[in-house]
Design a protein around this motif. Structure first.
Motif, PDB file in Angstrom:
ATOM      1  N   SER A   3       9.087  20.863  -8.915  1.00 24.22           N
ATOM      2  CA  SER A   3       8.650  19.774  -8.045  1.00 24.22           C
ATOM      3  C   SER A   3       8.876  18.433  -8.729  1.00 24.22           C
ATOM      4  O   SER A   3       9.041  18.355  -9.955  1.00 24.22           O
ATOM      5  N   LYS A   4       8.874  17.363  -7.934  1.00 30.17           N
ATOM      6  CA  LYS A   4       9.057  16.020  -8.479  1.00 30.17           C
ATOM      7  C   LYS A   4       7.925  15.673  -9.445  1.00 30.17           C
ATOM      8  O   LYS A   4       8.146  15.053 -10.491  1.00 30.17           O
ATOM      9  N   PHE A   5       6.708  16.082  -9.094  1.00 32.05           N
ATOM     10  CA  PHE A   5       5.540  15.844  -9.945  1.00 32.05           C
ATOM     11  C   PHE A   5       5.732  16.487 -11.316  1.00 32.05           C
ATOM     12  O   PHE A   5       5.496  15.866 -12.360  1.00 32.05           O
ATOM     13  N   GLU A   6       6.181  17.748 -11.317  1.00 29.59           N
ATOM     14  CA  GLU A   6       6.387  18.479 -12.569  1.00 29.59           C
ATOM     15  C   GLU A   6       7.477  17.832 -13.405  1.00 29.59           C
ATOM     16  O   GLU A   6       7.340  17.685 -14.627  1.00 29.59           O
ATOM     17  N   LEU A   7       8.571  17.422 -12.772  1.00 29.94           N
ATOM     18  CA  LEU A   7       9.679  16.802 -13.494  1.00 29.94           C
ATOM     19  C   LEU A   7       9.265  15.482 -14.137  1.00 29.94           C
ATOM     20  O   LEU A   7       9.671  15.170 -15.261  1.00 29.94           O
ATOM     21  N   ILE A   8       8.443  14.702 -13.431  1.00 27.54           N
ATOM     22  CA  ILE A   8       7.978  13.419 -13.976  1.00 27.54           C
ATOM     23  C   ILE A   8       7.128  13.648 -15.221  1.00 27.54           C
ATOM     24  O   ILE A   8       7.313  12.992 -16.255  1.00 27.54           O
ATOM     25  N   PHE A   9       6.200  14.600 -15.143  1.00 29.89           N
ATOM     26  CA  PHE A   9       5.317  14.869 -16.278  1.00 29.89           C
ATOM     27  C   PHE A   9       6.097  15.426 -17.467  1.00 29.89           C
ATOM     28  O   PHE A   9       5.842  15.060 -18.621  1.00 29.89           O
ATOM     29  N   ILE A  10       7.058  16.320 -17.192  1.00 28.58           N
ATOM     30  CA  ILE A  10       7.892  16.863 -18.271  1.00 28.58           C
ATOM     31  C   ILE A  10       8.722  15.748 -18.895  1.00 28.58           C
ATOM     32  O   ILE A  10       8.875  15.666 -20.125  1.00 28.58           O
ATOM     33  N   GLY A  11       9.257  14.872 -18.063  1.00 32.13           N
ATOM     34  CA  GLY A  11      10.062  13.757 -18.562  1.00 32.13           C
ATOM     35  C   GLY A  11       9.266  12.825 -19.455  1.00 32.13           C
ATOM     36  O   GLY A  11       9.753  12.388 -20.508  1.00 32.13           O
ATOM     37  N   ILE A  12       8.031  12.505 -19.049  1.00 31.63           N
ATOM     38  CA  ILE A  12       7.168  11.646 -19.868  1.00 31.63           C
ATOM     39  C   ILE A  12       6.883  12.305 -21.213  1.00 31.63           C
ATOM     40  O   ILE A  12       6.949  11.661 -22.271  1.00 31.63           O
ATOM     41  N   THR A  13       6.588  13.608 -21.178  1.00 28.04           N
ATOM     42  CA  THR A  13       6.289  14.350 -22.407  1.00 28.04           C
ATOM     43  C   THR A  13       7.480  14.352 -23.355  1.00 28.04           C
ATOM     44  O   THR A  13       7.341  14.092 -24.561  1.00 28.04           O
ATOM     45  N   ILE A  14       8.671  14.631 -22.825  1.00 26.17           N
ATOM     46  CA  ILE A  14       9.881  14.676 -23.651  1.00 26.17           C
ATOM     47  C   ILE A  14      10.193  13.299 -24.228  1.00 26.17           C
ATOM     48  O   ILE A  14      10.535  13.163 -25.413  1.00 26.17           O
ATOM     49  N   ALA A  15      10.059  12.257 -23.411  1.00 32.89           N
ATOM     50  CA  ALA A  15      10.394  10.901 -23.853  1.00 32.89           C
ATOM     51  C   ALA A  15       9.491  10.443 -24.996  1.00 32.89           C
ATOM     52  O   ALA A  15       9.969   9.937 -26.018  1.00 32.89           O
ATOM     53  N   THR A  17       7.597  12.335 -26.971  1.00 31.95           N
ATOM     54  CA  THR A  17       7.805  13.201 -28.129  1.00 31.95           C
ATOM     55  C   THR A  17       9.067  12.801 -28.883  1.00 31.95           C
ATOM     56  O   THR A  17       9.095  12.803 -30.122  1.00 31.95           O
ATOM     57  N   ALA A  18      10.116  12.447 -28.144  1.00 33.18           N
ATOM     58  CA  ALA A  18      11.370  12.020 -28.769  1.00 33.18           C
ATOM     59  C   ALA A  18      11.170  10.739 -29.577  1.00 33.18           C
ATOM     60  O   ALA A  18      11.721  10.587 -30.674  1.00 33.18           O
ATOM     61  N   ILE A  19      10.374   9.813 -29.043  1.00 32.85           N
ATOM     62  CA  ILE A  19      10.084   8.569 -29.771  1.00 32.85           C
ATOM     63  C   ILE A  19       9.350   8.882 -31.071  1.00 32.85           C
ATOM     64  O   ILE A  19       9.676   8.338 -32.133  1.00 32.85           O
ATOM     65  N   PHE A  20       8.349   9.770 -30.992  1.00 33.90           N
ATOM     66  CA  PHE A  20       7.622  10.186 -32.193  1.00 33.90           C
ATOM     67  C   PHE A  20       8.585  10.776 -33.219  1.00 33.90           C
ATOM     68  O   PHE A  20       8.516  10.465 -34.416  1.00 33.90           O
ATOM     69  N   PHE A  21       9.482  11.641 -32.749  1.00 36.72           N
ATOM     70  CA  PHE A  21      10.427  12.321 -33.643  1.00 36.72           C
ATOM     71  C   PHE A  21      11.347  11.317 -34.330  1.00 36.72           C
ATOM     72  O   PHE A  21      11.591  11.403 -35.542  1.00 36.72           O
ATOM     73  N   VAL A  22      11.859  10.354 -33.569  1.00 35.80           N
ATOM     74  CA  VAL A  22      12.780   9.362 -34.128  1.00 35.80           C
ATOM     75  C   VAL A  22      12.075   8.482 -35.146  1.00 35.80           C
ATOM     76  O   VAL A  22      12.606   8.208 -36.234  1.00 35.80           O
ATOM     77  N   VAL A  23      10.854   8.036 -34.808  1.00 37.37           N
ATOM     78  CA  VAL A  23      10.111   7.154 -35.718  1.00 37.37           C
ATOM     79  C   VAL A  23       9.797   7.867 -37.028  1.00 37.37           C
ATOM     80  O   VAL A  23      10.031   7.338 -38.123  1.00 37.37           O
ATOM     81  N   ILE A  24       9.251   9.084 -36.932  1.00 40.74           N
ATOM     82  CA  ILE A  24       8.896   9.831 -38.143  1.00 40.74           C
ATOM     83  C   ILE A  24      10.141  10.266 -38.901  1.00 40.74           C
ATOM     84  O   ILE A  24      10.214  10.175 -40.133  1.00 40.74           O
ATOM     85  N   GLY A  25      11.155  10.722 -38.160  1.00 40.79           N
ATOM     86  CA  GLY A  25      12.381  11.201 -38.794  1.00 40.79           C
ATOM     87  C   GLY A  25      13.178  10.115 -39.479  1.00 40.79           C
ATOM     88  O   GLY A  25      13.976  10.401 -40.381  1.00 40.79           O
ATOM     89  N   SER A  26      12.971   8.857 -39.081  1.00 42.08           N
ATOM     90  CA  SER A  26      13.731   7.761 -39.694  1.00 42.08           C
ATOM     91  C   SER A  26      13.442   7.631 -41.184  1.00 42.08           C
ATOM     92  O   SER A  26      14.278   7.137 -41.946  1.00 42.08           O
ATOM     93  N   MET A  27      12.258   8.089 -41.609  1.00 40.74           N
ATOM     94  CA  MET A  27      11.927   8.027 -43.040  1.00 40.74           C
ATOM     95  C   MET A  27      12.887   8.855 -43.878  1.00 40.74           C
ATOM     96  O   MET A  27      13.185   8.519 -45.020  1.00 40.74           O
ATOM     97  N   PHE A  28      13.373   9.958 -43.300  1.00 37.57           N
ATOM     98  CA  PHE A  28      14.247  10.852 -44.047  1.00 37.57           C
ATOM     99  C   PHE A  28      15.625  10.236 -44.293  1.00 37.57           C
ATOM    100  O   PHE A  28      16.385  10.736 -45.123  1.00 37.57           O
ATOM    101  N   LEU A  29      15.954   9.172 -43.582  1.00 32.02           N
ATOM    102  CA  LEU A  29      17.274   8.551 -43.707  1.00 32.02           C
ATOM    103  C   LEU A  29      17.283   7.362 -44.656  1.00 32.02           C
ATOM    104  O   LEU A  29      18.348   6.852 -44.999  1.00 32.02           O
ATOM    105  N   ILE A  30      16.095   6.910 -45.082  1.00 34.89           N
ATOM    106  CA  ILE A  30      16.023   5.685 -45.890  1.00 34.89           C
ATOM    107  C   ILE A  30      16.463   5.903 -47.335  1.00 34.89           C
ATOM    108  O   ILE A  30      17.358   5.210 -47.819  1.00 34.89           O
ATOM    109  N   PRO A  31      15.864   6.850 -48.073  1.00 33.88           N
ATOM    110  CA  PRO A  31      16.269   6.983 -49.482  1.00 33.88           C
ATOM    111  C   PRO A  31      17.597   7.723 -49.621  1.00 33.88           C
ATOM    112  O   PRO A  31      17.933   8.582 -48.801  1.00 33.88           O
ATOM    113  N   SER A  32      18.345   7.389 -50.660  1.00 34.60           N
ATOM    114  CA  SER A  32      19.556   8.147 -50.962  1.00 34.60           C
ATOM    115  C   SER A  32      19.151   9.510 -51.512  1.00 34.60           C
ATOM    116  O   SER A  32      18.021   9.695 -51.969  1.00 34.60           O
TER     117      SER A  32
END
Length: 261
Positions: A3-15, A17-32
């Protein structure tokens, strides 16, 4: 078809979560890689890892020992001012962690009971004992709240039947209540350990943030960042992320397995 309702909620969750992953994961790219390895095997970081794990395990064990009777009391028994007791126990979760650190420092230091303890040769601040106390006070409210919910979920009728069959209150608690709450106990232990490992402000105040003496991983990250040693600071942060990820993954896996079985 979703349903449209389900897709919206899944989309919000994925979006999000992806932001959290990128922010936290960026630390792994800083040091050599070389900087990361050098920092990882440095004497300072090895000491910080050892101190963090040692104090956290001790503090988390004390939290579990104390939170079991506290959570059970709040769940099962009625007594005067019970609501006030619950508010006081939950209070540290509502204000910044630094408040706990300042309060403990004032209470345990020279302005509080520190003067009296000095006569006995006991010092509870600016050492590993102070770190354990700070971790304990930060983690305990979360553990009590979590285990309180677990005990509330267990039907008291099981305990009543056990008592009616002649078992003592202690026997009923050890053989009925605790086994039924094992999932909650395990999850509480993991959360308590995670909170102890990640405690920063209160540990910094009570422990003093002394290099190679009271610098846990979180404090080491702060100290190195303030002195401009980015590789050391980020490496400490990466280790905290990895440790937290492992503990939460273990909790999720254990909870899922017990739910299935």
């Amino acid at each position: 078809m979703r349903s449209k309702f389900e897709l919206i909620f899944i989309g919000i969750t994925i979006a999000i979560t992806a932001i959290f992953f990128v922010v936290i994961g960026s630390m792994f790219l800083i040091p050599s890689f070389e900087g990361f390895i050098n920092a990882l095997f440095s004497e300072q970081l090895i000491f910080a890892i050892s101190l963090t794990l040692t104090t956290s395990l001790i503090a988390a064990s004390l939290v579990i020992i104390c939170c079991i009777p506290m959570a059970y009391t709040l769940s099962r028994y009625e007594f005067p001012l019970k609501a006030l007791f619950k508010i006081i126990i939950d209070l540290p979760m509502a204000f910044p962690e630094i408040v706990i650190g300042i309060a403990l420092l004032m209470f345990l230091g020279s302005n509080g009971i520190g003067n009296y303890l000095d006569f006995l040769g006991i010092q509870l601040v600016f050492n590993s004992t102070g770190i354990i106390i700070a971790q304990f006070f930060v983690a305990l409210p979360y553990a009590v709240r979590m285990l309180y919910s677990t005990f509330n979920y267990i039907n008291p009728r099981y305990e009543f039947v056990s008592r009616s069959l002649g078992h003592s209150e202690v026997s009923t608690f050890l053989n009925i209540t605790l086994p039924l709450s094992k999932n909650g106990l395990f999850a509480t232990g993991v959360i308590a350990l995670s909170r102890c490992i990640g405690t920063f402000a209160s540990v910094l105040f009570v422990g003093g943030g002394i290099l190679m003496k009271t610098d846990t991983l979180a404090v080491s990250m702060y100290l190195n960042l303030s002195t401009g040693d980015i590789d050391m600071a980020i490496t400490a942060g990466i280790l905290l992320v990895i440790i937290s990820f492992i503990t939460i993954a273990i909790m999720e896996k254990y909870a899922k397995e017990n739910y299935i079985h």
